[in-house]
Design a protein around this motif. Structure first.
Motif, PDB file in Angstrom:
ATOM      1  N   UNK A 164      44.916  33.107  41.108  1.00  0.00           N
ATOM      2  CA  UNK A 164      46.160  32.335  41.092  1.00  0.00           C
ATOM      3  C   UNK A 164      46.792  32.340  39.705  1.00  0.00           C
ATOM      4  N   UNK A 165      45.973  32.202  38.669  1.00  0.00           N
ATOM      5  CA  UNK A 165      46.493  32.212  37.297  1.00  0.00           C
ATOM      6  C   UNK A 165      47.084  33.571  36.951  1.00  0.00           C
ATOM      7  N   UNK A 166      46.410  34.647  37.355  1.00  0.00           N
ATOM      8  CA  UNK A 166      46.935  35.987  37.106  1.00  0.00           C
ATOM      9  C   UNK A 166      48.258  36.196  37.841  1.00  0.00           C
ATOM     10  N   UNK A 167      48.316  35.758  39.095  1.00  0.00           N
ATOM     11  CA  UNK A 167      49.541  35.901  39.888  1.00  0.00           C
ATOM     12  C   UNK A 167      50.694  35.136  39.254  1.00  0.00           C
ATOM     13  N   UNK A 168      50.427  33.911  38.832  1.00  0.00           N
ATOM     14  CA  UNK A 168      51.466  33.082  38.217  1.00  0.00           C
ATOM     15  C   UNK A 168      51.996  33.726  36.940  1.00  0.00           C
ATOM     16  N   UNK A 169      51.090  34.220  36.096  1.00  0.00           N
ATOM     17  CA  UNK A 169      51.507  34.844  34.841  1.00  0.00           C
ATOM     18  C   UNK A 169      52.318  36.110  35.097  1.00  0.00           C
ATOM     19  N   UNK A 170      51.860  36.932  36.023  1.00  0.00           N
ATOM     20  CA  UNK A 170      52.581  38.166  36.336  1.00  0.00           C
ATOM     21  C   UNK A 170      53.962  37.868  36.912  1.00  0.00           C
ATOM     22  N   UNK A 171      54.049  36.850  37.747  1.00  0.00           N
ATOM     23  CA  UNK A 171      55.337  36.481  38.341  1.00  0.00           C
ATOM     24  C   UNK A 171      56.318  35.999  37.272  1.00  0.00           C
ATOM     25  N   UNK A 172      55.832  35.125  36.391  1.00  0.00           N
ATOM     26  CA  UNK A 172      56.693  34.562  35.345  1.00  0.00           C
ATOM     27  C   UNK A 172      57.255  35.656  34.445  1.00  0.00           C
ATOM     28  N   UNK A 173      56.443  36.665  34.161  1.00  0.00           N
ATOM     29  CA  UNK A 173      56.890  37.749  33.279  1.00  0.00           C
ATOM     30  C   UNK A 173      57.536  38.903  34.047  1.00  0.00           C
ATOM     31  N   UNK A 174      57.754  38.718  35.346  1.00  0.00           N
ATOM     32  CA  UNK A 174      58.432  39.730  36.137  1.00  0.00           C
ATOM     33  C   UNK A 174      57.612  40.983  36.369  1.00  0.00           C
ATOM     34  N   UNK A 175      56.305  40.862  36.360  1.00  0.00           N
ATOM     35  CA  UNK A 175      55.427  42.031  36.488  1.00  0.00           C
ATOM     36  C   UNK A 175      54.651  42.055  37.802  1.00  0.00           C
ATOM     37  N   UNK A 176      54.948  41.119  38.700  1.00  0.00           N
ATOM     38  CA  UNK A 176      54.206  41.069  39.960  1.00  0.00           C
ATOM     39  C   UNK A 176      54.800  42.062  40.950  1.00  0.00           C
ATOM     40  N   UNK A 177      54.060  43.108  41.251  1.00  0.00           N
ATOM     41  CA  UNK A 177      54.496  44.134  42.193  1.00  0.00           C
ATOM     42  C   UNK A 177      53.306  44.607  43.010  1.00  0.00           C
ATOM     43  N   UNK A 178      53.508  45.631  43.789  1.00  0.00           N
ATOM     44  CA  UNK A 178      52.434  46.112  44.668  1.00  0.00           C
ATOM     45  C   UNK A 178      51.193  46.497  43.869  1.00  0.00           C
ATOM     46  N   UNK A 179      51.375  47.191  42.764  1.00  0.00           N
ATOM     47  CA  UNK A 179      50.240  47.645  41.960  1.00  0.00           C
ATOM     48  C   UNK A 179      49.495  46.478  41.338  1.00  0.00           C
ATOM     49  N   UNK A 180      50.232  45.566  40.702  1.00  0.00           N
ATOM     50  CA  UNK A 180      49.559  44.437  40.049  1.00  0.00           C
ATOM     51  C   UNK A 180      48.937  43.495  41.075  1.00  0.00           C
ATOM     52  N   UNK A 181      49.563  43.384  42.256  1.00  0.00           N
ATOM     53  CA  UNK A 181      48.973  42.563  43.313  1.00  0.00           C
ATOM     54  C   UNK A 181      47.633  43.147  43.756  1.00  0.00           C
ATOM     55  N   UNK A 182      47.563  44.461  43.865  1.00  0.00           N
ATOM     56  CA  UNK A 182      46.312  45.118  44.242  1.00  0.00           C
ATOM     57  C   UNK A 182      45.238  44.880  43.189  1.00  0.00           C
ATOM     58  N   UNK A 183      45.649  44.886  41.921  1.00  0.00           N
ATOM     59  CA  UNK A 183      44.693  44.628  40.835  1.00  0.00           C
ATOM     60  C   UNK A 183      44.163  43.201  40.928  1.00  0.00           C
ATOM     61  N   UNK A 184      45.064  42.246  41.132  1.00  0.00           N
ATOM     62  CA  UNK A 184      44.649  40.846  41.246  1.00  0.00           C
ATOM     63  C   UNK A 184      43.683  40.675  42.416  1.00  0.00           C
ATOM     64  N   UNK A 185      44.024  41.236  43.571  1.00  0.00           N
ATOM     65  CA  UNK A 185      43.162  41.124  44.748  1.00  0.00           C
ATOM     66  C   UNK A 185      41.787  41.739  44.482  1.00  0.00           C
ATOM     67  N   UNK A 186      41.758  42.883  43.803  1.00  0.00           N
ATOM     68  CA  UNK A 186      40.490  43.544  43.498  1.00  0.00           C
ATOM     69  C   UNK A 186      39.641  42.703  42.558  1.00  0.00           C
ATOM     70  N   UNK A 187      40.277  42.088  41.579  1.00  0.00           N
ATOM     71  CA  UNK A 187      39.547  41.250  40.617  1.00  0.00           C
ATOM     72  C   UNK A 187      38.920  40.050  41.316  1.00  0.00           C
ATOM     73  N   UNK A 188      39.714  39.373  42.147  1.00  0.00           N
ATOM     74  CA  UNK A 188      39.206  38.195  42.849  1.00  0.00           C
ATOM     75  C   UNK A 188      38.090  38.579  43.815  1.00  0.00           C
ATOM     76  N   UNK A 189      38.301  39.651  44.565  1.00  0.00           N
ATOM     77  CA  UNK A 189      37.293  40.104  45.527  1.00  0.00           C
ATOM     78  C   UNK A 189      35.992  40.458  44.814  1.00  0.00           C
ATOM     79  N   UNK A 190      36.092  41.238  43.743  1.00  0.00           N
ATOM     80  CA  UNK A 190      34.892  41.657  43.009  1.00  0.00           C
ATOM     81  C   UNK A 190      34.183  40.467  42.387  1.00  0.00           C
ATOM     82  N   UNK A 191      34.950  39.536  41.820  1.00  0.00           N
ATOM     83  CA  UNK A 191      34.381  38.337  41.204  1.00  0.00           C
ATOM     84  C   UNK A 191      33.591  37.539  42.230  1.00  0.00           C
ATOM     85  N   UNK A 192      34.200  37.300  43.390  1.00  0.00           N
ATOM     86  CA  UNK A 192      33.541  36.507  44.427  1.00  0.00           C
ATOM     87  C   UNK A 192      32.274  37.184  44.937  1.00  0.00           C
ATOM     88  N   UNK A 193      32.345  38.485  45.195  1.00  0.00           N
ATOM     89  CA  UNK A 193      31.188  39.202  45.734  1.00  0.00           C
ATOM     90  C   UNK A 193      30.067  39.283  44.703  1.00  0.00           C
TER      91      UNK A 193
END
Length: 218
Positions: A164-193
């Protein structure tokens, strides 16, 4: 280029609903609940977090009750588990993997919707976490399981906070897109597993307390 808000959260939401719904049906199968109960548990975990999010945002009826497409993932998940459970039950990690996938997607969609509704970045992060963990909490309580959110042997909310923090920061700086969303999802998934596989644990509520001898060592 940032996501078009009217489109991105819908398919992200539906994918997150499917992952969470599979985790609910898998839990129902393991507890020998009938197919009706499996569908209800899949719907509860898949739609619960989004309903909580939409109620808090107060933007009208929750999307789960106004968009028929939201009913498809729980039905599909229930059917898949019904036919395929005998082949996947030996993989004990399946429930955790699908739950981690839902967590990774919902922490983003909750944060995006909050930001697009005018909430400040900090509040948006909190709502993103609430969206991510809400369905799992409802699933575990309904199935009479110790909620992963309160399990001292597991880290559950922290990966959602990170996403959520990564998503918020990327959105605020106008950097939230398909690629960065995939990175965020991968980070959260890997962290949890990884937290689940390696038994990572957060500090106890009081400094100096010791875990019970039955608890695994960090």
């Amino acid at each position: 280029m940032t996501f078009a808000f009217d489109n991105a959260p819908v398919w992200l939401d539906l994918l997150g609903v499917f992952f969470f719904a599979v985790s609910g049906s898998l839990l129902a199968a393991r507890k020998h609940i009938d197919i009706v109960g499996s569908l209800l548990l899949a719907s509860l975990v898949g739609l619960g977090g989004g309903v909580i999010r939409d109620i808090i945002l107060n933007t009208g009826p929750p999307a789960a009750f106004t968009t028929p497409a939201y009913l498809v993932p729980p039905v599909l998940a229930t059917a898949l588990v019904y036919f395929l459970f005998p082949y996947v039950q030996r993989y004990t990690s399946m429930l955790t993997l699908f739950d981690a996938g839902g967590l990774a997607l919902f922490c983003m969609t909750g944060t995006i919707k909050a930001l697009a509704s005018g909430m400040n970045p900090v509040a948006s992060v909190l709502l993103g976490v609430t969206t991510a963990v809400g369905g799992g909490l409802l699933r575990d309580v309904t199935a009479n399981e110790v909620p992963e959110l309160f399990n001292p042997k597991s880290i559950y909310a922290v990966p959602a906070f990170v996403g959520s923090a990564m998503t918020s920061a990327l959105w605020v700086f106008g950097l939230f897109n398909v690629l960065t969303a995939a990175v965020v999802a991968a980070v959260v998934f890997a962290f949890r597993v990884l937290a689940w596989r390696r038994s990572w644990q957060a500090p106890l509520a009081v400094n100096g307390w010791q875990r019970r001898s039955s608890d695994p060592k960090p």
